[in-house]
Enzyme design. Sequence first.
Site, PDB file in Angstrom:
ATOM      1  N   CYS A   1       0.815  -1.225   0.000  1.00  0.00           N
ATOM      2  CA  CYS A   1       0.000   0.000   0.000  1.00  0.00           C
ATOM      3  C   CYS A   1       0.842   1.265   0.000  1.00  0.00           C
ATOM      4  CB  CYS A   1      -0.935   0.000   1.204  1.00  0.00           C
ATOM      5  SG  CYS A   1      -1.941  -1.470   1.260  1.00  0.00           S
TER       6      CYS A   1
ATOM      7  N   HIS B   1      -3.434   6.958   2.409  1.00  0.00           N
ATOM      8  CA  HIS B   1      -3.825   5.674   1.833  1.00  0.00           C
ATOM      9  C   HIS B   1      -5.201   5.321   2.385  1.00  0.00           C
ATOM     10  CE1 HIS B   1      -4.146   1.553   0.793  1.00  0.00           C
ATOM     11  NE2 HIS B   1      -3.893   1.110   2.002  1.00  0.00           N
TER      12      HIS B   1
ATOM     13  N   ASN C   1     -10.166  -0.393  -0.312  1.00  0.00           N
ATOM     14  CA  ASN C   1      -8.702  -0.303  -0.263  1.00  0.00           C
ATOM     15  C   ASN C   1      -8.139  -0.839  -1.579  1.00  0.00           C
ATOM     16  OD1 ASN C   1      -5.968  -0.730   0.173  1.00  0.00           O
ATOM     17  ND2 ASN C   1      -6.221  -1.626   2.202  1.00  0.00           N
TER      18      ASN C   1
HETATM   19  O1  UT7 Z   1      -3.877  -1.485   3.521  1.00  0.00           O
HETATM   20  C1  UT7 Z   1      -2.827  -1.403   4.404  1.00  0.00           C
HETATM   21  C2  UT7 Z   1      -2.826  -2.318   5.545  1.00  0.00           C
HETATM   22  N1  UT7 Z   1      -4.102  -2.700   6.035  1.00  0.00           N
HETATM   23  C3  UT7 Z   1      -4.728  -2.017   6.962  1.00  0.00           C
HETATM   24  O2  UT7 Z   1      -4.306  -0.957   7.364  1.00  0.00           O
HETATM   25  C4  UT7 Z   1      -5.960  -2.652   7.532  1.00  0.00           C
HETATM   26  C5  UT7 Z   1      -5.966  -2.485   9.000  1.00  0.00           C
HETATM   27  N2  UT7 Z   1      -7.031  -3.190   9.680  1.00  0.00           N
HETATM   28  C6  UT7 Z   1      -8.340  -2.870   9.619  1.00  0.00           C
HETATM   29  O3  UT7 Z   1      -8.750  -2.022   8.860  1.00  0.00           O
HETATM   30  C7  UT7 Z   1      -9.259  -3.539  10.600  1.00  0.00           C
HETATM   31  O4  UT7 Z   1      -8.478  -4.265  11.539  1.00  0.00           O
HETATM   32  C8  UT7 Z   1     -10.292  -4.503   9.950  1.00  0.00           C
HETATM   33  C9  UT7 Z   1     -11.364  -3.692   9.237  1.00  0.00           C
HETATM   34  C10 UT7 Z   1      -9.603  -5.432   8.993  1.00  0.00           C
HETATM   35  C11 UT7 Z   1     -11.007  -5.316  11.024  1.00  0.00           C
HETATM   36  O5  UT7 Z   1     -11.605  -4.479  11.997  1.00  0.00           O
HETATM   37  P1  UT7 Z   1     -11.346  -4.732  13.561  1.00  0.00           P
HETATM   38  O6  UT7 Z   1     -12.149  -3.751  14.282  1.00  0.00           O
HETATM   39  O7  UT7 Z   1      -9.860  -4.712  13.774  1.00  0.00           O
HETATM   40  O8  UT7 Z   1     -11.964  -6.153  13.758  1.00  0.00           O
HETATM   41  P2  UT7 Z   1     -11.270  -7.502  14.284  1.00  0.00           P
HETATM   42  O9  UT7 Z   1     -10.363  -8.060  13.267  1.00  0.00           O
HETATM   43  O10 UT7 Z   1     -10.741  -7.272  15.674  1.00  0.00           O
HETATM   44  O11 UT7 Z   1     -12.534  -8.430  14.405  1.00  0.00           O
HETATM   45  C12 UT7 Z   1     -13.617  -8.131  15.312  1.00  0.00           C
HETATM   46  C13 UT7 Z   1     -14.720  -9.131  15.087  1.00  0.00           C
HETATM   47  C14 UT7 Z   1     -14.239 -10.580  15.093  1.00  0.00           C
HETATM   48  O12 UT7 Z   1     -15.251 -11.362  15.725  1.00  0.00           O
HETATM   49  P3  UT7 Z   1     -15.101 -11.805  17.272  1.00  0.00           P
HETATM   50  O13 UT7 Z   1     -13.818 -12.569  17.332  1.00  0.00           O
HETATM   51  O14 UT7 Z   1     -15.052 -10.505  18.026  1.00  0.00           O
HETATM   52  O15 UT7 Z   1     -16.327 -12.599  17.493  1.00  0.00           O
HETATM   53  C15 UT7 Z   1     -14.180 -10.947  13.635  1.00  0.00           C
HETATM   54  O16 UT7 Z   1     -14.366 -12.323  13.417  1.00  0.00           O
HETATM   55  O17 UT7 Z   1     -15.311  -8.928  13.811  1.00  0.00           O
HETATM   56  C16 UT7 Z   1     -15.363 -10.162  13.089  1.00  0.00           C
HETATM   57  N3  UT7 Z   1     -15.264  -9.878  11.663  1.00  0.00           N
HETATM   58  C17 UT7 Z   1     -16.346  -9.625  10.918  1.00  0.00           C
HETATM   59  N4  UT7 Z   1     -17.660  -9.585  11.186  1.00  0.00           N
HETATM   60  C18 UT7 Z   1     -18.494  -9.295  10.190  1.00  0.00           C
HETATM   61  C19 UT7 Z   1     -14.139  -9.776  10.908  1.00  0.00           C
HETATM   62  N5  UT7 Z   1     -14.485  -9.480   9.648  1.00  0.00           N
HETATM   63  C20 UT7 Z   1     -15.839  -9.374   9.624  1.00  0.00           C
HETATM   64  C21 UT7 Z   1     -16.768  -9.086   8.607  1.00  0.00           C
HETATM   65  N6  UT7 Z   1     -18.085  -9.052   8.930  1.00  0.00           N
HETATM   66  N7  UT7 Z   1     -16.397  -8.817   7.342  1.00  0.00           N
END
Ligand code: UT7
Length: 326
Positions: A113, A253, A283
Amino acid sequence: MLKARITGTGLYVPKKVLTNFDIEKMVDTSDEWIRERTGIRERRIAEEGEAASDLALMAAHEALKSAGLKARKLDLIIVATVSGDMPLPSTACILQHKLGAKKAAAFDVNAACSGFIYALSAADAFIRAGTHERVLVVGAEVLSRITDWTDRSTCVLLGDGAGAAVLEADKGDRGILSVKLNADGSMWDLLHIPAGGSRMPATEETVKKRLHYMKMRGNETFKVAVRTLEKLVLSTLKEHRLEPEDIALLIPHQANHRIISATAKRLGLGLDRVMINLDRYGNTSAASIPIALDEAVRSGRVRKGDYIILEAFGGGLTWASALIKW
Ligand code: UT7
């Protein structure tokens, strides 16, 4: 002293729109979760057979047109991508051929990215060294091909697109003032594609295990990104004795609305001075900054003499910023 000035920008996104509601039908997710956690509403998806160089070509034509430059005048083409047409040759070489830019050298940059800023930095160095006068820098991605559409933690985030910028040598005070590039390879596994390279060549087994798709530990990546980006932008400003209020527009980004707004808040920048378009494109990795830059320029949000900052964070890990006097 020579400066590299951006004299033209362009973008291209595929026509096909994939909304959060469409993704609801593919994996266990919801429009509400995606909007609240990321800010994304929809993304563009390339047609079958449409590759990174096809998107790059359209964006490059737009950028050359706005710079008033013929492709044959280019000295160098740099393409930032993690989803190039094929492992060999570079997508930049394929683009050079399609553009008919016979005089131009061409190579790709892989900094995920942060790729566009890394490529911009290379272009800036070639121009300031006086060896190349006119450089085309493109960020082009067809991430939909390296996305695991059964993995809800990544597939809701990504989109396809391309953005381009023409840089030309200029003796005035406008142009790229500084570029900062950083990397920490100890965190390579936060964001990677396990198979298809020399460590794990393609086999029937790797295909069955879906190892040719992007894997991301999103939450850990998120935390490092927020911590790192504020420091990066502040040190860029400090070096030039500028304050956040001197910045007309921050072009980050487009990974996550929460990362963008947290960084802006820590810098004390109102969101009216931050370019955000990830609601429409998701993204697009190396393409996100040049797409946002082109939209900012064409909508009049960047004017002659303005200071703007580009910043990015991504796989590698890599992070980078560029301070530009427009
Ligand atoms: O592009 C350059 C590098 N990338 C980034 O900068 C991306 C950085 N990360 C993010 O943008 C965020 O971490 C995400 C959007 C990917 C995820 O958001 P988060 O608030 O960090 O969520 P998480 O990974 O901690 O997951 C929270 C919950 C989990 O469920 P439990 O374990 O709490 O029951 C996941 O399984 O959300 C669940 N989850 C979803 N639920 C519904 C993960 N993906 C989804 C989804 N829909 N698509």
